[in-house]
Design a protein around this motif. Sequence first.
Motif, mmCIF file in Angstrom:
data_model
loop_
_atom_site.group_PDB
_atom_site.id
_atom_site.type_symbol
_atom_site.label_atom_id
_atom_site.label_comp_id
_atom_site.label_asym_id
_atom_site.label_seq_id
_atom_site.Cartn_x
_atom_site.Cartn_y
_atom_site.Cartn_z
ATOM 1 N N GLU A 1 2.160 -1.643 4.505
ATOM 2 C CA GLU A 1 2.274 -0.223 4.177
ATOM 3 C C GLU A 1 3.697 0.038 3.709
ATOM 4 O O GLU A 1 4.651 -0.464 4.319
ATOM 5 C CB GLU A 1 1.979 0.628 5.425
ATOM 6 C CG GLU A 1 0.540 0.562 5.914
ATOM 7 C CD GLU A 1 -0.437 1.381 5.060
ATOM 8 O OE1 GLU A 1 0.019 2.101 4.137
ATOM 9 O OE2 GLU A 1 -1.652 1.281 5.320
ATOM 10 N N SER B 1 -8.050 5.220 2.896
ATOM 11 C CA SER B 1 -8.066 3.805 3.282
ATOM 12 C C SER B 1 -8.149 3.654 4.799
ATOM 13 O O SER B 1 -8.624 2.646 5.312
ATOM 14 C CB SER B 1 -6.850 3.072 2.710
ATOM 15 O OG SER B 1 -5.676 3.471 3.391
ATOM 16 N N VAL C 1 -1.120 -7.396 4.241
ATOM 17 C CA VAL C 1 -1.017 -6.010 3.774
ATOM 18 C C VAL C 1 0.227 -5.367 4.349
ATOM 19 O O VAL C 1 0.491 -5.482 5.542
ATOM 20 C CB VAL C 1 -2.224 -5.161 4.253
ATOM 21 C CG1 VAL C 1 -2.226 -3.805 3.560
ATOM 22 C CG2 VAL C 1 -3.526 -5.881 4.026
ATOM 23 N N ASN D 1 -7.004 -1.913 5.948
ATOM 24 C CA ASN D 1 -5.974 -2.881 6.341
ATOM 25 C C ASN D 1 -6.541 -3.992 7.216
ATOM 26 O O ASN D 1 -6.223 -5.168 7.043
ATOM 27 C CB ASN D 1 -4.845 -2.177 7.106
ATOM 28 C CG ASN D 1 -4.025 -1.290 6.198
ATOM 29 O OD1 ASN D 1 -4.361 -1.127 5.023
ATOM 30 N ND2 ASN D 1 -2.966 -0.717 6.729
ATOM 31 N N LYS E 1 0.807 -1.219 0.000
ATOM 32 C CA LYS E 1 0.000 0.000 0.000
ATOM 33 C C LYS E 1 0.838 1.265 0.000
ATOM 34 O O LYS E 1 1.846 1.357 0.674
ATOM 35 C CB LYS E 1 -0.905 0.035 1.258
ATOM 36 C CG LYS E 1 -2.257 -0.618 1.036
ATOM 37 C CD LYS E 1 -3.187 -0.351 2.206
ATOM 38 C CE LYS E 1 -3.602 1.098 2.270
ATOM 39 N NZ LYS E 1 -3.908 1.534 3.622
ATOM 40 N N GLN F 1 1.999 1.066 11.093
ATOM 41 C CA GLN F 1 1.438 -0.288 10.985
ATOM 42 C C GLN F 1 2.141 -1.246 11.955
ATOM 43 O O GLN F 1 1.487 -2.026 12.658
ATOM 44 C CB GLN F 1 1.578 -0.801 9.548
ATOM 45 C CG GLN F 1 0.898 -2.146 9.341
ATOM 46 C CD GLN F 1 1.095 -2.691 7.935
ATOM 47 O OE1 GLN F 1 2.080 -2.384 7.258
ATOM 48 N NE2 GLN F 1 0.140 -3.504 7.491
#
Lengths: 249, 468
Positions: free
Chosen positions: B133, B115, B131, B121, B109, B142
């Motif tokens: 980042e 988002s 996922v 996520n 991402k 994250q």
Amino acid sequence: MQASLFVSCIVDQFFPEVGESTVRVLRRLGVDVDFPPGQTCCGQPAFNSGFWNEAKPLARRLLRQLEGKEHVVVPSGSCASMLRVFYAELLRDEPAALHAAKELAPRVYELSEFIVDVLKVTDASEIGGRPRREPEKVTYHEGCHLRRELGAVTQARALIGSAPGAELVEMEQPDVCCGFGGLFSVKYPDISGAMLADKIDDIRRTGAGAVAACDSSCLMQIGGGLRAQGLPIRTVHLAQLLDEAATPG
Amino acid sequence: MEATTKQFTQSAAKTLSDARIQDSLRGLYGGFSKARERAAEATPGWEEMRTRAQAVKSHTIANLDYYLEQVEARVTESGGNVFFAQDGEAASRYILDLAERESVKRVIKGKSMLSEEMDLNRLLAGAGVEVTETDLGEYLIQLAGDTPYHIIAPAIHMSKNRAAELLHRGVGAEGREWDTAELTAEARRQLRDKFIEADMGITGANFVVAETGTLVLVTNEGNGRMCTSMPRIHVAVMGMEKVAPTLEDMSMFLRLLTRSATGQRLSAYVTTVDGPRGPGDEDGPEQFHLVVVDNGRSRILADPHMREALNCIRCGACLNACPVYRKVGGHAYGWVYSGPIGAIVTPMLTNLPDSRDLPYASSLCGACREACPVRIDIPRMLLHLRRELAEGRNKNAPVAEAALMKVWRLSVSNSGTLAAANLIGRALRWPLLLLGRLLPPFSRWARYRELPRPVSPFRSRWKDIFRT
């Protein structure tokens, strides 16, 4: 030149000496000053808190008091903004009052604007009287509404810089809010207090003996903070600074 | 993202007592804010450009249906897919279905605040998709299980040592000082494989140009570009207001955006995407999907007092300029967007009663509007929301506040009542000052400054001294 004084409720009730200085300074500059006696408050505290229905009667009332006046001078950037800028917003759904507000707006001046823009006096030594004040470093706190609603950035600086005995020293962040914001300081006293602490640090770093502003509300916040910290820096409204410099000794 | 707007006061208090965060927040003035001012001064016609941008934005928002149809037509022509999502859930559903259909196991991402609104996520992870980042700040967020602190600098509240601890999963990160280059190199090493392995890249959209269907991404790390070009599927999520009518308009917004955000004349990377890989293209994804998300934006559009909030290009300048943000930090605002812009869009995109603290979290100093590249009048909208709370359909003001307002209004209703209030105030001066010192919130006020004392008013002095 004729001018009507809207002194603001905070000056009337808590800082009358600022009103007195305003009158003396204007008179020395040859202005015929009158004081519409029925005036109270412009309604800004209610307007800013969302209670527009409480603010509207005050606005309509003050508009009647000031109707037809040639110039309205306000020793407060914030209250002058209320009259000149925010009345049109507050009264947008009331055609008659809105009309009166729009009639009044171009004739409303904050004190430094009136002296510099209308009276065309940029040198404070022209105000007259003999210099009395001891030389002193003065730093200038810009009121938020004065700067951003009225767009008056240079006028007060010119007057302070030329006032006999005053040396203007700039803060690093003169345009950052002191944290007062009326209701804001009551609703969020700790956030407001933290903003005030930064402002005071900035003032201290200038080494100035006085902090000047065009709003008694900012000065109440800053002065209250300075005293709470026990700092020997005085707060002075522009009107007082000009008055002091000119009062014959 | 779950809104925690009700905890504004507690969260603000926590930040106020954290000396390290206060230091980094203080740096925003000398850093981003000053850089913005210098960049603006160095740009000829800056004020005119702001005025023009404001006009173009307002025109675009007023004709959003027309421009969004143009976007849809152009993107479809270049082989992309366009999906209009009513809310975050529908947008996430579309992406989850796509991931399932295409057997997507790994997603990378780029930075996207939208988002975060969608909680994407968490939903992807719940569906068994990994996922990652790739924006350095977002990657740290994250790893920490945290939420963004700032629109353009999501991890600005994090110390280097905390970042090192996260990057090294706590192993060997302690007991030494880390420099940024070292940390960046480590993140790059970790992310390299993620880029190579990913099946899908998800990015936001800084702008989408209506006349060409071009998606524009503005980054400084280049990770966003890799998200658009390395995986076989690229999905871009855009808030429905992010349209620029023409390429020329977009270039104006771009000039304003980078200068206002970081003071840069141009960011290190500006990526433009025109659909998926075409015949003869050397690289690019096989599929390109543009998800246009409403998620409450049409509520803002429908409110003439609030519509201007959709003009925002998410530069973050108002956060850096705001003396309240610089004290309470990003998390206090309780949702995706913080600072002055957050204080107006969060109540609109989530709900006003729960976010009732936000419109009041401002001294109305106007520094936000002064900094805003498209001149959004945030103070005016804060006032509008306050009015909604005080006397609108969703009236929600505390009883004590409304009562105090009544008392105040009565005391200033004419010169007679004011004189009476003054006499009462002076007669009860000491009890009132004492009460002020003891009764919250005035007592907390008095902790930082002296309470004002009523004195003989100016109007009586006028009579004595000046009237001749």
